[in-house]
Design an enzyme around this catalytic site. Structure first.
Site, PDB file in Angstrom:
ATOM      1  N   LYS A   1       0.842  -1.210   0.000  1.00 52.04           N
ATOM      2  CA  LYS A   1       0.000   0.000   0.000  1.00 52.04           C
ATOM      3  C   LYS A   1       0.868   1.248   0.000  1.00 52.04           C
ATOM      4  O   LYS A   1       0.656   2.159  -0.808  1.00 52.04           O
ATOM      5  CB  LYS A   1      -0.888   0.010   1.236  1.00 52.04           C
ATOM      6  N   ASN A   2       1.858   1.282   0.899  1.00 54.49           N
ATOM      7  CA  ASN A   2       2.620   2.524   1.078  1.00 54.49           C
ATOM      8  C   ASN A   2       3.617   2.783  -0.041  1.00 54.49           C
ATOM      9  O   ASN A   2       4.096   3.909  -0.181  1.00 54.49           O
ATOM     10  CB  ASN A   2       3.290   2.530   2.449  1.00 54.49           C
TER      11      ASN A   2
ATOM     12  N   CYS B   1      -4.332  12.536  12.692  1.00 55.33           N
ATOM     13  CA  CYS B   1      -5.227  11.370  12.646  1.00 55.33           C
ATOM     14  C   CYS B   1      -5.147  10.710  14.017  1.00 55.33           C
ATOM     15  O   CYS B   1      -4.513  11.232  14.938  1.00 55.33           O
ATOM     16  CB  CYS B   1      -4.787  10.406  11.542  1.00 55.33           C
TER      17      CYS B   1
ATOM     18  N   ARG C   1       0.850  14.352  12.910  1.00 59.64           N
ATOM     19  CA  ARG C   1       1.301  14.164  11.527  1.00 59.64           C
ATOM     20  C   ARG C   1       1.695  15.493  10.858  1.00 59.64           C
ATOM     21  O   ARG C   1       1.173  15.873   9.809  1.00 59.64           O
ATOM     22  CB  ARG C   1       0.232  13.450  10.702  1.00 59.64           C
TER      23      ARG C   1
ATOM     24  N   ASP D   1       4.358   0.103  12.144  1.00 55.04           N
ATOM     25  CA  ASP D   1       3.104  -0.460  11.619  1.00 55.04           C
ATOM     26  C   ASP D   1       2.888  -1.902  12.075  1.00 55.04           C
ATOM     27  O   ASP D   1       1.805  -2.452  11.891  1.00 55.04           O
ATOM     28  CB  ASP D   1       3.080  -0.405  10.087  1.00 55.04           C
TER      29      ASP D   1
ATOM     30  N   ARG E   1      -9.052   0.315   4.318  1.00 58.62           N
ATOM     31  CA  ARG E   1      -8.113   1.242   3.697  1.00 58.62           C
ATOM     32  C   ARG E   1      -6.787   0.543   3.403  1.00 58.62           C
ATOM     33  O   ARG E   1      -6.083   0.901   2.475  1.00 58.62           O
ATOM     34  CB  ARG E   1      -7.845   2.423   4.637  1.00 58.62           C
TER      35      ARG E   1
HETATM   36  C1  EPZ Z   1       4.488   6.654   6.452  1.00 64.21           C
HETATM   37  O1  EPZ Z   1       3.799   7.718   7.083  1.00 64.21           O
HETATM   38  C2  EPZ Z   1       3.476   5.529   6.298  1.00 64.21           C
HETATM   39  N1  EPZ Z   1       2.364   5.966   5.462  1.00 64.21           N
HETATM   40  C3  EPZ Z   1       2.959   5.116   7.669  1.00 64.21           C
HETATM   41  O2  EPZ Z   1       2.080   4.003   7.474  1.00 64.21           O
HETATM   42  C4  EPZ Z   1       4.144   4.657   8.527  1.00 64.21           C
HETATM   43  O3  EPZ Z   1       3.682   4.315   9.815  1.00 64.21           O
HETATM   44  C5  EPZ Z   1       5.172   5.798   8.617  1.00 64.21           C
HETATM   45  O4  EPZ Z   1       5.575   6.187   7.278  1.00 64.21           O
HETATM   46  C6  EPZ Z   1       6.414   5.394   9.394  1.00 64.21           C
HETATM   47  O5  EPZ Z   1       6.994   4.271   8.806  1.00 64.21           O
HETATM   48  C7  EPZ Z   1       2.522   6.003   4.116  1.00 64.21           C
HETATM   49  O6  EPZ Z   1       3.574   5.701   3.591  1.00 64.21           O
HETATM   50  C8  EPZ Z   1       1.315   6.407   3.313  1.00 64.21           C
HETATM   51  P1  EPZ Z   1       6.794   9.808   8.748  1.00 64.21           P
HETATM   52  P2  EPZ Z   1       4.498   9.188   7.169  1.00 64.21           P
HETATM   53  O7  EPZ Z   1       6.774  11.083   8.001  1.00 64.21           O
HETATM   54  O8  EPZ Z   1       5.241   9.461   5.921  1.00 64.21           O
HETATM   55  C9  EPZ Z   1       7.059  12.948  12.229  1.00 64.21           C
HETATM   56  C10 EPZ Z   1       0.165   2.719   7.853  1.00 64.21           C
HETATM   57  O9  EPZ Z   1      -0.369   2.224   8.858  1.00 64.21           O
HETATM   58  N2  EPZ Z   1       7.135  13.969  11.178  1.00 64.21           N
HETATM   59  O10 EPZ Z   1       7.964   8.906   8.660  1.00 64.21           O
HETATM   60  O11 EPZ Z   1       3.458  10.152   7.578  1.00 64.21           O
HETATM   61  C11 EPZ Z   1       5.661  12.337  12.323  1.00 64.21           C
HETATM   62  O12 EPZ Z   1       4.825  13.159  13.110  1.00 64.21           O
HETATM   63  C12 EPZ Z   1       0.707   4.123   7.890  1.00 64.21           C
HETATM   64  O13 EPZ Z   1       0.290   2.125   6.740  1.00 64.21           O
HETATM   65  C13 EPZ Z   1       7.394  15.290  11.549  1.00 64.21           C
HETATM   66  O14 EPZ Z   1       7.543  15.598  12.730  1.00 64.21           O
HETATM   67  O15 EPZ Z   1       5.505   8.934   8.378  1.00 64.21           O
HETATM   68  C14 EPZ Z   1       5.924  11.010  12.970  1.00 64.21           C
HETATM   69  O16 EPZ Z   1       5.981  11.169  14.368  1.00 64.21           O
HETATM   70  C15 EPZ Z   1       0.527   4.774   9.261  1.00 64.21           C
HETATM   71  N3  EPZ Z   1       7.443  16.245  10.579  1.00 64.21           N
HETATM   72  C16 EPZ Z   1       7.305  10.623  12.435  1.00 64.21           C
HETATM   73  O17 EPZ Z   1       7.880  11.820  11.894  1.00 64.21           O
HETATM   74  C17 EPZ Z   1       7.272  15.957   9.252  1.00 64.21           C
HETATM   75  O18 EPZ Z   1       7.340  16.877   8.409  1.00 64.21           O
HETATM   76  C18 EPZ Z   1       7.253   9.599  11.329  1.00 64.21           C
HETATM   77  O19 EPZ Z   1       6.480  10.143  10.283  1.00 64.21           O
HETATM   78  C19 EPZ Z   1       7.010  14.612   8.891  1.00 64.21           C
HETATM   79  C20 EPZ Z   1       6.955  13.640   9.870  1.00 64.21           C
END
Ligand code: EPZ
Length: 439
Positions: free
Chosen positions: A36-37, A130, A135, A319, A411
């Site tokens: 998915k991701n 969410c 996020r 995840d 989803r």
């Molecule tokens: C991706 O989300 C995945 N989603 C998530 O999968 C997954 O849990 C996550 O990566 C971590 O592996 C998709 O790929 C669509 P991050 P993403 O940016 O990109 C902080 C699932 O269940 N952060 O690595 O949103 C954020 O708040 C989903 O399939 C900032 O602070 O994850 C979080 O605490 C859930 N500022 C941490 O980094 C930013 O600008 C990780 O977020 C961006 C992120």
């Protein structure tokens, strides 16, 4: 030709639940769909090319449908086939993504980088938080600004303009998956070289880089902490296959573990699952490669307590935290689970406790004292991976479990009940939640 578009979104009135009859032993082979991701990011990256792109091994998920609606709202043409979709971004004429779609799918924010790179402008609603956290997206925004984009956030909308993005050296304060993907995609059409440091190393990043390279992009280092992108003037179309979903595969391995069954899961890319496999073995399960790209999980003679700390890849994946909590709820010993990636990703603990688990939450730590059995109950999923955890608990529980909140499940898991029934589980989607049914 069957479409991969999923069923019509559930109406609020139906509020279906998934009834799981626990205690069934599982056996056989359970198939893993495309990731998915990876698919969501690659669909956004198709914007980078004016030529059609065919993407294969696409999972049948609500999120895929929503992302295709976002692309169509911009003017792209999206057609579906059996396990594949084709995106023709040559006809994009709008640079505004509709709020009601972006609010439904955070990943639609991934179109910002490609829109800026190809068209020089984009107007994307800010994706809200969410259930699992706030996020934020400041790492995406700051990186694009470093590449010369004028990015403003007003009234909940990200308004971005750039006559031509310029290559830059960008250090990510946190190895954010989304920020790494946004900036890597944007840099493919920028002027000059971009160096991204402290990048995310998740397999989905490497898959996205593989797709962009198939379009003609010049990217090296994806999958490591440093990615170097040399901008090119334009990109062409391609056909590309998505990697298998490592999180779905891990979820199925736990279905075998939690029911003390022996099942085969595949296809998998084993180096995408190093941490979950190591933890399953540490608890006491046998996990062995079988055939070309399958894994067989077998019962544990005795189960040991473990400590799990979620971390960016190659650390233990966040995840898989909820599914592992369901597994550790059953058995001996007291395990500790620490969630370091998201600030609010343990809400499934209270629902597991309603099934007889003994889990205490202290800030972002879960103290999981194993119990000899779980009992089926009506439970509510709060997010995608929580819904999977509750299904896994239901497979092992005594009696019936009714899982509500299937809008999250649909989803991210491609026909999960169909696949689990294939290996001996007993799950049925029924109309309404008996707990809520009128007395
Ligand atoms: C991706 O989300 C995945 N989603 C998530 O999968 C997954 O849990 C996550 O990566 C971590 O592996 C998709 O790929 C669509 P991050 P993403 O940016 O990109 C902080 C699932 O269940 N952060 O690595 O949103 C954020 O708040 C989903 O399939 C900032 O602070 O994850 C979080 O605490 C859930 N500022 C941490 O980094 C930013 O600008 C990780 O977020 C961006 C992120």
């Amino acid at each position: 030709m069957a479409s991969t578009r999923s069923a019509v979104p559930q109406t609020q009135q139906s509020q279906p639940v998934l009834k799981i009859v626990g205690g069934r032993s599982l056996s056989g082979f359970i198939p893993v769909s495309g990731a998915k991701n990876a698919a969501l990011a690659i669909m956004a990256a198709a914007i980078l090319s004016p030529e059609p792109c065919r993407i294969t091994n696409i999972p049948r998920l609500m999120d895929i449908d929503t992302m295709s609606q976002v692309l169509e709202a911009l003017g792209a043409k999206v057609s579906f086939g059996e396990g594949w979709l084709e995106i023709d971004a040559g006809s994009i004429k709008s640079h505004k993504a509709p709020y009601e779609l972006v609010s439904r799918l955070r990943a639609s924010f991934f179109i910002l980088g490609p829109m800026l790179a190809r068209f020089g402008m984009a107007r994307i609603p800010l994706p809200g938080g969410c259930a699992i956290g706030a996020r934020p997206v400041e790492l995406h925004v700051r990186g694009l600004q470093a590449m010369g984009a004028d990015v403003r956030i007003e009234h909940g909308v990200v308004e971005a303009h750039a006559r031509k993005l310029k290559g830059a050296k960008i250090y990510l304060d946190y190895p954010s998956v989304g920020a790494t993907e946004t900036l890597m995609m944007a840099a493919t059409l920028a002027e000059g070289e971009t160096v991204l440091e402290n990048c995310a190393q998740e397999p989905e990043i490497s898959d996205l880089a593989g797709f962009c390279r198939a379009l003609g992009a010049k990217i090296r280092g994806a999958g490591t902490k440093t990615i170097v992108i040399s901008g090119v003037p334009h990109l062409h179309g391609t056909e590309y296959g998505i990697i298998p979903d490592r999180i779905e595969a891990g979820t199925f391995l736990i279905a075998g573990a939690i029911t003390n069954s022996s099942i085969v899961v595949g296809p998998v890319l084993i180096d995408h699952l190093t941490a979950p496999i190591a933890k399953l073995r540490e608890i006491g399960y046998s996990v062995e490669p079988e055939g070309l790209n399958h894994l067989r999980i077998g019962p544990a003679r005795e189960r040991r307590e473990v400590h799990i700390e979620t971390l960016p890849f190659p650390g233990f994946p966040t995840d898989m935290q909820a599914p592992f909590m369901a597994l550790l709820a059953l058995g001996e010993g007291t395990s500790l689970i620490s969630e370091t990636v998201f600030e609010n990703r343990m809400q499934h603990a209270s629902e597991l406790n309603r099934m007889g688990a003994d889990i205490k939450i202290r800030s972002n730590h879960a103290i999981v004292r194993g119990v000899p059995f779980l009992s089926g109950a009506p439970v509510d999923a709060t997010d995608l991976r929580a819904s999977a955890a509750l299904i896994l608990a239901g497979l092992a529980a005594q009696g019936e479990t009714h899982v509500a909140g299937l809008q999250y499940l649909d989803r991210g898991y491609d026909r999960i009940e169909e696949k689990l029934c294939m290996i001996g589980a007993e799950l049925h989607r029924i109309g309404t939640n008996p707990v809520l049914a009128p007395v």
